[in-house]
Design an enzyme around this catalytic site. Structure first.
Site, PDB file in Angstrom:
ATOM      1  N   HIS A 121       0.825  -1.213   0.000  1.00 36.01           N
ATOM      2  CA  HIS A 121       0.000   0.000   0.000  1.00 36.01           C
ATOM      3  C   HIS A 121       0.855   1.256   0.000  1.00 36.01           C
ATOM      4  O   HIS A 121       2.058   1.215   0.270  1.00 36.01           O
ATOM      5  CB  HIS A 121      -0.928   0.023   1.222  1.00 36.01           C
ATOM      6  CG  HIS A 121      -0.204   0.181   2.527  1.00 36.01           C
ATOM      7  ND1 HIS A 121       0.562  -0.819   3.090  1.00 36.01           N
ATOM      8  CD2 HIS A 121      -0.101   1.234   3.371  1.00 36.01           C
ATOM      9  CE1 HIS A 121       1.087  -0.398   4.223  1.00 36.01           C
ATOM     10  NE2 HIS A 121       0.711   0.856   4.427  1.00 36.01           N
ATOM     11  N   ASP A 123       0.613   4.924   2.012  1.00 42.11           N
ATOM     12  CA  ASP A 123      -0.121   5.401   3.182  1.00 42.11           C
ATOM     13  C   ASP A 123      -1.225   6.392   2.807  1.00 42.11           C
ATOM     14  O   ASP A 123      -0.984   7.403   2.140  1.00 42.11           O
ATOM     15  CB  ASP A 123       0.836   6.078   4.178  1.00 42.11           C
ATOM     16  CG  ASP A 123       1.731   5.056   4.862  1.00 42.11           C
ATOM     17  OD1 ASP A 123       1.290   3.902   5.048  1.00 42.11           O
ATOM     18  OD2 ASP A 123       2.869   5.404   5.207  1.00 42.11           O
ATOM     19  N   HIS A 270       4.823   0.134   0.341  1.00 44.93           N
ATOM     20  CA  HIS A 270       5.507  -0.693   1.324  1.00 44.93           C
ATOM     21  C   HIS A 270       4.571  -1.774   1.844  1.00 44.93           C
ATOM     22  O   HIS A 270       3.345  -1.709   1.683  1.00 44.93           O
ATOM     23  CB  HIS A 270       6.070   0.147   2.470  1.00 44.93           C
ATOM     24  CG  HIS A 270       5.043   0.928   3.226  1.00 44.93           C
ATOM     25  ND1 HIS A 270       4.441   2.052   2.714  1.00 44.93           N
ATOM     26  CD2 HIS A 270       4.509   0.743   4.450  1.00 44.93           C
ATOM     27  CE1 HIS A 270       3.591   2.527   3.589  1.00 44.93           C
ATOM     28  NE2 HIS A 270       3.593   1.752   4.650  1.00 44.93           N
TER      29      HIS A 270
HETATM   30  C1  SIN Z   1       2.846   1.061   7.980  1.00 45.65           C
HETATM   31  O1  SIN Z   1       3.082   2.238   8.243  1.00 45.65           O
HETATM   32  O2  SIN Z   1       2.181   0.717   7.025  1.00 45.65           O
HETATM   33  C2  SIN Z   1       3.478   0.004   8.859  1.00 45.65           C
HETATM   34  C3  SIN Z   1       4.828  -0.339   8.352  1.00 45.65           C
HETATM   35  C4  SIN Z   1       5.560  -1.244   9.291  1.00 45.65           C
HETATM   36  O3  SIN Z   1       5.078  -1.504  10.399  1.00 45.65           O
HETATM   37  O4  SIN Z   1       6.651  -1.680   8.934  1.00 45.65           O
END
Ligand code: SIN
Length: 294
Positions: A121, A123, A270
């Site tokens: 995704h 953010d 990410h």
């Molecule tokens: C996120 O901000 O999507 C979580 C990323 C993570 O916990 O590594």
């Protein structure tokens, strides 16, 4: 579908490798030629000299996600670091530290029904002006696992065929968070809101700092491409998701306690790995407000 990385995508992404001027105030160690760099010589708990801050900005622009090790920050210092890059964003749904709405809680342990960010995704791309960047500070790590994967949407875009680039040009897509956020944070005691954000964005956006084009659809929030038949939208999105998840476009960060990852949401997706149950992984995220994708 099998990708022939060497003969197919490799040559098409090779020209993306940045050859920047040497850095004077920080060490920059690339994780891969495409995305990610670990920075050293920086203590984020102290005021940053202007030249060092400028080099951190440059490293983010060149590498899309940057990492810092061995940082010991108070909550306020974490927030102050974020403010150097712009006004802070308040998450529309996720829990935050008491009295600090801009300091999101990232936490999973043996009792958690889920962990944040388990699918690919960008953010909060469901907002009209999605966040520019996110600064995640992990203080408690599991003994193994809990890595975060990052993927360059510049590299994903550049590796598309010219015909696909021409097809995507000018298309927009709907990003909707209703089914992402409703009920999701009940285990943290967060009550649901009457509604959650949705917004339309270009399928390909131009980064306001680098001028480079990046794919801007993601499995987390994108629901459909506008103005084409539903089945065509489903097929194109399925192809783009498969394409952008090619490991060639990725780096993978192995956390240690007191590490920080700072990613640029305008050109990076990410995915967090929840492979460490029943262990605990815990920290905070500061998210920097952004502008309307164009
Ligand atoms: C996120 O901000 O999507 C979580 C990323 C993570 O916990 O590594």
């Amino acid at each position: 579908m099998q990708h022939n990385l060497k003969g197919n995508n490799g040559p098409r992404v090779r020209h993306l490798v940045e050859v920047g001027a040497p850095y004077r105030t920080i060490g920059v160690d690339k994780l891969t030629p495409i995305i990610g760099a670990e920075l050293d010589g920086v203590d984020l708990a102290r005021p940053l000299p202007p030249e060092q801050l400028a080099e951190i900005r440059r490293a983010l622009a060149e590498h899309s996600v940057i990492f810092f090790r061995d940082q010991v920050l108070t909550k306020e210092q974490h927030l102050d670091f974020g403010r150097l890059f712009g006004p802070l964003h308040v998450h529309p749904a996720a829990p935050h530290e008491p009295g600090l709405p801009e300091l999101m809680i990232i936490h999973a342990d043996r009792d958690s029904p889920r962990a944040n960010g388990e699918g690919w995704h960008t953010d909060v791309s469901c907002e009209e002006e999605p966040p520019m960047g996110s600064i995640l500070y992990i203080k408690t790590c599991p003994p193994h696992g809990g890595d975060t994967l990052f993927a360059s949407m510049y590299a994903a875009y550049e590796a598309l065929s010219d015909r696909m680039k021409a097809y995507l040009d000018g298309l927009t897509a709907l990003h909707d968070s209703e089914d992402v956020y409703r009920g999701t944070y009940a285990n943290f005691g967060v009550a649901d809101k009457p509604e959650y954000p949705k917004a339309n964005h270009p399928v390909v956006r131009t980064h306001p700092v680098t001028g480079r084009r990046a794919l801007y659809v993601n499995r987390g929030f994108t629901r459909r491409i506008n103005g084409i038949p539903r089945d065509e939208s489903d097929g194109i999105l399925a192809y783009l998701y498969q394409h952008m998840e090619n490991p060639l476009f990725q780096c993978r960060f192995r956390w240690r306690a007191n590490s920080i990852a700072f990613w640029d949401n305008r050109c990076v997706q990410h995915r967090a790995m929840w492979d460490y149950w029943p262990n605990t992984r815990s920290g905070n995220r500061v998210t920097i407000a952004g502008d309307k994708p164009v």
